[in-house]
Design an enzyme around this catalytic site. Structure first.
Site, PDB file in Angstrom:
ATOM      1  N   VAL A  74     -33.687   1.515  27.622  1.00  0.00           N
ATOM      2  CA  VAL A  74     -33.600   1.746  26.181  1.00  0.00           C
ATOM      3  C   VAL A  74     -34.097   0.488  25.476  1.00  0.00           C
ATOM      4  CG1 VAL A  74     -32.062   2.174  24.219  1.00  0.00           C
ATOM      5  CG2 VAL A  74     -31.648   3.336  26.406  1.00  0.00           C
ATOM      6  N   ALA A 119     -33.101  -4.795  24.473  1.00  0.00           N
ATOM      7  CA  ALA A 119     -33.272  -3.638  25.358  1.00  0.00           C
ATOM      8  C   ALA A 119     -32.198  -3.679  26.445  1.00  0.00           C
ATOM      9  CB  ALA A 119     -34.652  -3.664  26.003  1.00  0.00           C
ATOM     10  N   LYS A 120     -32.068  -2.628  27.162  1.00  0.00           N
ATOM     11  CA  LYS A 120     -31.169  -2.613  28.331  1.00  0.00           C
ATOM     12  C   LYS A 120     -31.636  -1.514  29.263  1.00  0.00           C
ATOM     13  CE  LYS A 120     -27.497  -4.826  29.771  1.00  0.00           C
ATOM     14  NZ  LYS A 120     -27.121  -6.222  29.494  1.00  0.00           N
ATOM     15  N   GLY A 121     -31.408  -1.714  30.551  1.00  0.00           N
ATOM     16  CA  GLY A 121     -31.764  -0.691  31.524  1.00  0.00           C
ATOM     17  C   GLY A 121     -30.608  -0.417  32.458  1.00  0.00           C
ATOM     18  N   ASP A 160     -28.266  -7.838  35.445  1.00  0.00           N
ATOM     19  CA  ASP A 160     -26.994  -7.476  34.822  1.00  0.00           C
ATOM     20  C   ASP A 160     -26.072  -7.064  35.981  1.00  0.00           C
ATOM     21  OD1 ASP A 160     -25.702  -6.975  32.074  1.00  0.00           O
ATOM     22  OD2 ASP A 160     -25.292  -5.083  33.072  1.00  0.00           O
TER      23      ASP A 160
END
Ligand code: NAD
Length: 431
Positions: A74, A119-121, A160
């Site tokens: 995202v 953003a992050k995944g 992460d």
């Protein structure tokens, strides 16, 4: 933008426990947007993510079976620069959570004034039950699936939960093959030998220490006369405890998944770290302190500073009333649920919020990216000195904003971040 200093602060609407992280973030965002008098167009742009990519990744498991994993990336916003944010491997990864964490990254980068968006995944998987080969195939396939999203000028992932330097090395290698050129700046958190930055390991804990000391100065607390409890003894918690201890703060309690450990005279943090390193990263059986009956009681111990550095939603409306610390410094992302905010504010506890307190990590990730682009490695002193200055400046800016609008530090941090993003939109004239 509203410039009045007489803003009447309204608490975010209380919410039930185990909040949807997106709603929890939005309730704070809404208060800050209200203070800034954010126009509808910018509000609506910032409320939604720019881009959400969902992929289904087939991976041949060691058994020969082909399993299909669902993965996300995202990109919340890129008005300040390429988006930045980690990739999480966990069986509980959920799109709403990834969306919230992506927005969090936008605010975090803006608070510390980095030229990055957020953003992050994530991939729904259980890396604890997968072999290294399976994780490598999954990581490479995810990278290929996201090759048009990632890029040193587009979107720069990082580790992460469930990922680390090993996965980042595979990601960098796969991306480099795809574009036909070694591209270290596509990802941060890489091993030191292949473009990682000195000072990255301790960066988040160090930022927690720097912002804790800055807050203690505002509260007239002397480190050498103060005590602290630190929840979580992983990367962030153990470094925060060690560095606070070096500043004279007596660390009376630490904890990890094995339980909480209390010593009224102060825990020897170097001993605890050595113990953890010798025992598979856990504190089970640590003899330098007493094992507490209920680990969650660490949060309500009579100490001056509380550092939640483990998981989200640990401070809630159920235990906030019992917190005795004068200062909470959020090492973890989202450790305080929105329902606890009004109680903490009512008690006059200062909170250095996650998007400020734990931003030392993304700051040094940014330094890694800069070094990769420069093709020049900085010394550890350069990294530390520059990161400390960024953290101190950000703290002062958020503190001044909290005074100006008479709001808690958390809301002030959102105000600083949203204002920067909104002003950039105005100058760029994007819509
Ligand atoms: P980590 O995996 O290294 O450590 C997590 C620690 O928390 C471990 O000691 C684990 O045993 C402990 N823990 C887990 N559940 C617990 C519980 N219920 N009670 C007490 N302890 C518990 O993770 P980390 O990198 O230190 O990250 C911790 C938090 O900080 C996360 O919220 C993460 O998103 C956030 N964060 C990390 C970084 C970073 O650079 N590592 C940067 C920003 C934010």
């Amino acid at each position: 933008m509203a410039t009045s200093t007489a803003y009447k602060y309204k608490e975010p609407a209380p919410k039930v426990d185990r909040e949807n992280p997106l709603e929890s973030m939005m309730s704070r965002f809404n208060v800050a947007a209200d203070i800034l008098g954010l126009d509808d167009a910018t509000y609506n742009v910032l409320k939604a993510a720019d881009k959400q990519v969902i992929v289904h990744i087939p991976v041949t498991m060691d058994s020969g079976e082909v399993r299909v994993f669902e993965g996300y990336r995202v990109v919340h916003n890129t008005v300040l620069g390429p988006s930045k944010g980690g990739i999480r491997y966990d069986k509980n990864v959920h799109l709403d959570e990834v969306k919230a964490l992506a927005a969090w990254m936008t605010w975090k980068c803006a608070v510390v004034d980095l030229p990055y968006g957020g953003a992050k995944g994530g991939i729904i998987c259980d890396p604890t039950t997968m072999s290294a080969g399976e994780i490598e195939r999954l990581t490479r396939a995810y990278t290929l699936a996201m090759k048009d999203v990632f890029g040193p000028d587009r979107d720069i992932p990082a580790p992460d939960m469930g990922t680390g330097p090993r996965e980042m090395a595979w990601l960098m290698d796969e991306f480099s093959k795809t574009v036909g050129a070694t591209t270290p700046a596509v990802v941060t958190g890489k091993p030191l030998v292949m473009g990682g930055s000195l000072g990255r390991t301790e960066a988040t804990g160090r930022g927690v220490m720097v912002s804790a000391l800055a807050a203690m100065r505002k509260l007239n607390m002397k480190p050498e006369e103060s005590s602290a409890a630190v929840q979580g003894f992983g990367n962030v918690g153990s470094w925060a405890a060690k560095l606070l201890c070096e500043q004279g703060v007596k660390i009376k309690a630490i904890s990890d998944v094995s339980g909480a450990y209390w010593n009224e005279n102060g825990i020897n943090i170097d001993e605890a770290i050595a113990y953890k390193n010798a025992h598979k990263g856990r504190l089970d059986g640590f003899q330098g302190a007493v094992l507490m009956e209920h680990a969650e009681d660490l949060l309500t111990l009579p100490v001056d500073v509380l550092v939640p550095a483990a998981v989200e939603d640990v401070i809630t409306e159920h235990n906030a009333h019992d917190i005795k610390a004068k200062l909470i410094v959020e090492g973890a992302n989202g450790p305080t649920s929105a329902s606890a905010d009004p109680i903490i504010n009512e008690k006059g506890i200062m909170v250095v919020p996650d998007i400020l307190a734990n931003s030392g990590g993304v700051t040094v990730s940014y330094f890694e990216w800069v070094q990769n682009r420069q093709g020049f490695k900085w010394t550890e002193e350069m990294v530390t000195e520059r990161a400390d200055r960024i953290m101190s400046d950000a703290f002062e800016k958020v503190y001044a904003t909290s005074q100006k609008y008479n709001v808690p530090m958390r809301i002030a941090a959102y105000v600083v971040a949203i204002d920067k993003v909104a002003q950039t939109y105005k100058f760029r004239g994007s819509f």
